[in-house]
Design a protein around this motif. Structure first.
Motif, PDB file in Angstrom:
ATOM      1  N   GLU A 234      19.870   9.891   5.217  1.00  0.00           N
ATOM      2  CA  GLU A 234      18.695   9.526   6.216  1.00  0.00           C
ATOM      3  C   GLU A 234      19.637   9.366   7.599  1.00  0.00           C
ATOM      4  OE1 GLU A 234      16.194   7.199   2.847  1.00  0.00           O
ATOM      5  OE2 GLU A 234      17.452   6.101   4.073  1.00  0.00           O
ATOM      6  N   LEU A 235      20.491   8.679   7.832  1.00  0.00           N
ATOM      7  CA  LEU A 235      21.250   8.320   9.038  1.00  0.00           C
ATOM      8  C   LEU A 235      21.703   9.717   9.660  1.00  0.00           C
ATOM      9  CD1 LEU A 235      22.371   6.794  11.249  1.00  0.00           C
ATOM     10  CD2 LEU A 235      24.442   6.457   9.896  1.00  0.00           C
TER      11      LEU A 235
ATOM     12  N   ASP B 134      19.894  12.473   9.092  1.00  0.00           N
ATOM     13  CA  ASP B 134      18.490  12.967   9.646  1.00  0.00           C
ATOM     14  C   ASP B 134      18.070  12.407  11.040  1.00  0.00           C
ATOM     15  OD1 ASP B 134      18.156  14.509   7.467  1.00  0.00           O
ATOM     16  OD2 ASP B 134      16.778  13.097   6.451  1.00  0.00           O
ATOM     17  N   ARG B 135      18.360  11.068  11.201  1.00  0.00           N
ATOM     18  CA  ARG B 135      18.250  10.380  12.446  1.00  0.00           C
ATOM     19  C   ARG B 135      19.177  10.882  13.691  1.00  0.00           C
ATOM     20  NH1 ARG B 135      19.537   4.102  11.794  1.00  0.00           N
ATOM     21  NH2 ARG B 135      19.246   4.153  13.737  1.00  0.00           N
TER      22      ARG B 135
ATOM     23  N   VAL C  37      17.188  14.175  14.738  1.00  0.00           N
ATOM     24  CA  VAL C  37      15.995  13.756  15.613  1.00  0.00           C
ATOM     25  C   VAL C  37      16.532  13.519  16.908  1.00  0.00           C
ATOM     26  CG1 VAL C  37      14.260  12.017  15.919  1.00  0.00           C
ATOM     27  CG2 VAL C  37      14.713  12.957  13.589  1.00  0.00           C
TER      28      VAL C  37
END
Length: 310
Positions: free
Chosen positions: A296-297, A299-300, A303
């Motif tokens: 998830e990090l 993915d951040r 972004v």
């Protein structure tokens, strides 16, 4: 004896097979591969269902292109086979979440191959930080790698480029050592898959993290380098080997390069530890759920990179 099925016979699949051969209490039951394997020494199957039915393995490791992990993993878990997934588990974080959910539903262990965590020096640093004996102010990773090729350079298969494929190792280490990231910035370059990454992270305790990667060289220009600055201490790593340790509260463990290990000691340690915990009925040391925060990090960071583009 834990009988392992290796799914995929590329470089990483062969590294896992070599690790299995060196681990007491583990044996290689067979391969799944669509390509011929010279002198495999074990049965080779073109399909996973055929291998599962014929071999009834105790565990499987998925070492195929990222876009195949979800379907292959679902088949292995549905058959009740504890399954290890090469990082980053799937083509996307959604793939990883789906596999973790299926594993919970079936009550079957599902693990992630984050082999950098298994290196003695990395685990030693994690323990010092966890015990409050090493107060880290910054961590930086940098390296010049060989150009991405084959499916790794195809975002449709790999899920993206260098950050997800290789950078996940170092994002995971920083998060493992430093906790939650409260702010991230990133710049990516290269097409169709990024082959250059510059990222900066700030963690909840105030420590800063940096990652600078390039996969533009004809061949890898040595192992990844890391510098850790801490209160009264400084550590430097060259790949898996700690080459400088000043001001640390205890001597570091021994970790010497082994020319028989293609990717350093991590894969051997992953298979060793997974074999031991499976034999004891405890699942995998690093589960997919354990790996999800680092995914998830990543993915951040993607972004943040998209927002930084003019």
């Amino acid at each position: 004896m834990i009988r392992w099925l290796v799914v995929g016979a590329g470089a990483v699949g062969r590294a896992h097979a070599a690790a299995i051969a060196r681990v007491e209490g583990a044996s290689l039951a067979g391969f799944v591969s669509v390509d011929p394997i010279p002198d495999p020494g074990v049965p080779v199957f073109e399909s996973l269902p055929a291998a599962l039915e014929a071999l009834r393995p105790d565990a499987a490791v998925i070492a195929t292109p990222h876009d195949t992990h979800r379907a292959l993993g679902a088949a292995a878990l549905a058959a009740g086979v504890p399954t290890l997934f090469e990082k980053p588990v799937g083509r996307s974080t959604d793939d990883a979440r789906a596999l973790a959910a299926l594993a919970r539903q079936r009550g079957v262990p599902a693990g992630a191959v984050l082999n950098q965590r298994a290196c003695r020096h990395h685990a030693w640093i994690a323990g010092l930080v966890r015990d409050g004996r090493l107060r880290v102010s910054s961590v930086s990773f940098s390296g010049a790698l060989a150009r991405l090729g084959g499916w790794h350079a195809d975002p449709a298969r790999a899920g993206s480029g260098l950050l997800r494929t290789i950078g996940i190792h170092y994002v995971d280490l920083m998060r493992w050592w430093l906790g939650e990231a409260v702010a991230v910035q990133a710049l990516l370059a290269g097409t169709p898959a990024e082959d250059r990454v510059v990222a900066a992270l700030r963690f909840a305790g105030g420590a800063l993290g940096g990652l600078q990667l390039a996969a533009t060289a004809p061949r890898s220009l040595g192992p990844m380098r890391a510098v850790i600055e801490a209160e009264g201490a400084r550590l430097e790593l060259n790949g898996h080997v700690l080459v400088r340790a000043e001001g640390v509260p205890e001597p570091p463990p021994a970790e010497a390069p082994d020319p028989g290990l293609a990717y350093g000691p991590g894969h051997l340690a992953v298979i060793r530890d997974a074999t031991a915990t499976l034999a004891a009925g405890r699942g995998f040391p690093v589960t997919i759920d354990d790996a999800l925060p680092a995914l998830e990090l990543v993915d951040r960071l993607y972004v943040a990179a998209a927002r930084a583009d003019p």
